[in-house]
Design an enzyme around this catalytic site. Structure first.
Site: not given
Ligand SMILES: Cc1cc2nc3c(=O)[nH]c(=O)nc-3n(C[C@H](O)[C@H](O)[C@H](O)COP(=O)(O)OP(=O)(O)OC[C@H]3O[C@@H](n4cnc5c(N)ncnc54)[C@H](O)[C@@H]3O)c2cc1C
Length: 585
Positions: A23, A43-44, A72, A97, A500, A534, A545
């Site tokens: 996101a 970004e951490a 993490w 992710g 997810h 998410a 997701t």
């Molecule tokens: C191993 C794995 C496999 C997956 N496979 C799939 C797949 O095949 N297909 C699919 O659609 N989805 C898959 N997913 C899920 C998908 O990656 C996630 O749903 C999506 O990336 C979530 O996006 P997000 O923006 O919510 O969070 P994230 O992409 O997790 O982003 C959060 C970010 O915030 C940063 N952060 C957290 N806390 C702090 C802080 N305090 N200060 C600064 N930065 C911080 C983190 O380091 C991270 O980079 C998978 C996930 C994982 C972990």
């Protein structure tokens, strides 16, 4: 715009985005498209400039899995009630992710979003979100009103003629059981066998970072990206955001801002809100955290897809050519037909390769998941300390419907593997129990490459050794198929939560006590604070997701740029001055 840096301050920004994940990258791109808006993306984890990404991140086979430098490492989760917490992977790297995930690119089902709208997320029905699914994608295979052709995220599939032998045989066995071929899983939402949509090119991943933070976007003078920057708290004064506290490489800093978008993912976003005084008031007081907004929904409603896998040792003739990088080519969407469960609620991924090394090329697998799951867990804090990991409890399979569907799903997978059309390609199959060993071998080192090659060659040439190895790494599939009690126990005990995670800051109306953000992603009761990731999903989508998160970030960015009030919480008195020009281009 003012972004002057003095010691221990990173300056003042119009918008601070916490987390450069799926996101966060979208938001940074879309909000900084207006040159009058200064955007700081924190970004951490590590950042990698375009073209400098390590091959472990870029490979279209996810060699990223298990790479400690991108996760993490202190994060643990209790999977089922009563169990000891175990390591749980969440990304900590630019792209979040999307940089480490498996690259399956599903949208979920239209009913998911219609359910969101019915649950109080007005403006988030399928009809409302479809334009954003179109905006994000460049679909190489399908066009028409359900697809985009010029978005940043490439979506492609392996056409049936390319499906490798084991995957093709499983599809044939499924056809014999009456499943139809569905051409386009992201446009035709019926049950059936389909090519897996993937967000990659044949040889490289397309992450939110590579798609949304290319060199051209990074060159914008009004966008600054700071990596290794861990945000400890959002600073809130009289119910309005005033800044963020963070450490960069261990050194404390502050940033002044009136607008913070928390995009730290469904585990870390609720933790950050709670540390900042936004959450269940009683729980916060017990930790000595000053309450800024009593929102008991923060950290509740932790959702995930439970999955159980069967590993298969493939005959040499069933393995895929090295040039075909991704491990999956096709999959099945099907309906459990269990009472009170929607159609299309189950998913079966067929893998023709399970790791980057020689042994991984000899191993296939079937992963069965409940894709419309109902069990709910939680994210809570045990300490107010900014560096402390949150406490995560999934309560996986606590809803009886999830447990029954996964057990039936495992039986179904075993039946498919036992079908002569499929078993002709196999030397054996088991539900793995030696996860630690398998994960250790997954680390992409020279030593592991050699070990895996030797192991693979030995298993190929010695039948007895192969039998012993399969018995050692897991529970034999034939045994499991013949013993209902064992099948029941194994489907429960070997089920894992996948990546997810969702739901912990869910969308909903102000009079919904457990809603955290309104339909514009603004945190109820706090001016200038939004959550976009998410965690805002009210219910889990019936699909992987990442693409839904990118969609929702596009929609949130659109809402923010369309309205000067987009950061003003819907249920507090307006005290923050909002400069209307900022969000009109
Ligand atoms: C191993 C794995 C496999 C997956 N496979 C799939 C797949 O095949 N297909 C699919 O659609 N989805 C898959 N997913 C899920 C998908 O990656 C996630 O749903 C999506 O990336 C979530 O996006 P997000 O923006 O919510 O969070 P994230 O992409 O997790 O982003 C959060 C970010 O915030 C940063 N952060 C957290 N806390 C702090 C802080 N305090 N200060 C600064 N930065 C911080 C983190 O380091 C991270 O980079 C998978 C996930 C994982 C972990």
């Amino acid at each position: 715009m003012s972004a002057a840096t003095t010691p221990n301050t990173l300056g003042t920004y119009d918008v601070v985005i916490v987390g450069a994940g799926s996101a966060g990258c979208v938001l940074a791109n879309r909000l900084s498209a207006n040159p009058r808006v200064s955007v700081l993306l924190l970004e951490a984890g590590r950042d990698f400039a375009p073209g400098k990404e390590p091959s472990t991140l870029l490979d279209s086979y996810p060699r990223s899995y298990g790479q400690r430098e991108f996760f993490w490492n202190d994060l643990h989760a209790q999977v089922r009630a009563g169990e000891a917490p175990r390591p749980f992977e969440q990304a900590r790297v630019i792209g979040g992710g999307s940089s480490v995930m498996g690259m399956a690119a599903l949208r979920g089902l239209p009913a998911d979003y219609d359910d969101w709208a019915r649950a109080g997320a007005s403006g988030w029905s399928w009809r409302d979100v479809l334009p954003y699914f179109l905006r994000i994608e460049r679909d190489l295979d399908y066009a028409g009103p359900l697809h985009g052709s010029d978005g940043p995220v490439t979506i492609r599939r392996h056409l049936a003629a390319q499906w490798p032998p084991f995957s093709a045989a499983a599809a044939a066995a499924l056809r014999q059981r009456g499943f139809a071929d569905v051409d386009d899983m992201n446009g035709d939402f019926r049950d059936g066998i389909a090519a897996m949509p993937m967000s990659n090119l044949p040889d490289r991943r397309v992450s939110a970072a590579t798609a949304y933070l290319d060199a051209r976007v990074r060159a914008r003078p009004n966008l600054r990206i700071v990596s290794s920057a861990q945000v400890g708290r959002v600073l809130i004064d009289e119910r309005n955001v005033t800044g963020v506290e963070l450490t960069v490489d261990g050194v404390s800093h502050e940033v002044a801002t009136r607008r913070v978008i928390v995009a730290a993912g469904a585990i870390h976003s609720p933790a950050l809100l709670m540390r900042s005084g936004v959450g269940d008031a009683c729980a916060l007081r017990m930790l000595g955290i000053e309450v800024q907004a009593d929102l008991p929904g923060v950290g509740r409603n932790l959702l995930n897809h439970p999955m159980v896998s069967v590993a298969t040792h493939l005959k040499r003739s069933a393995r895929q050519p090295a040039a075909l990088r991704p491990g999956f080519s096709n999959c099945l969407r099907y309906s459990s037909e269990l009472a009170n469960c929607p159609s299309g609620d189950m998913f079966m991924a067929l893998l023709n390769k399970t790791s980057w090394h020689a042994l991984g090329s000899a191993m296939g697998g079937v992963g069965v998941s409940v894709y419309k799951s109902f069990s709910q867990g939680s994210v809570t804090l045990e300490s107010a300390a900014p560096q402390a990991s949150p406490k995560v409890a999934f309560n996986l399979l606590s809803d009886e419907r999830d447990r029954v569907r996964l057990r039936n799903g495992l039986r179904f997978a075993l039946d498919i593997l036992a079908d002569p059309v499929v078993s002709a390609h196999l030397n054996g199959a088991c539900v793995p129990t030696q996860g630690k060993l398998i994960r250790a071998l997954n680390q992409p080192t020279f030593v592991n490459a050699v070990k895996a090659r030797v192991l693979s060659a030995s298993l190929d040439s010695h039948r007895a050794l192969r039998k012993r190895a399969i018995a050692y790494i897991g529970i034999d599939a034939a045994l499991l198929r013949s013993d209902d009690a064992l099948l029941d126990a194994v489907s429960f005990e070997r089920a894992v939560p996948v990546g997810h995670v969702a739901g912990t800051c869910r969308l909903g109306a102000a009079d919904d006590r457990f809603a955290v953000v309104d339909a514009h992603c603004r945190v109820h009761g706090v001016g200038g604070l939004s959550v976009v990731d998410a965690s805002i999903m009210p219910t889990i989508v019936t699909g992987n997701t990442n693409i839904p998160v990118i969609m929702l970030a596009e929609k949130a960015a659109d809402q923010m740029t369309a309205s000067p009030d987009s950061f003003q919480s819907s249920n507090i008195r307006r005290t923050t001055r909002v400069e209307p020009h900022l969000f009109h281009s």
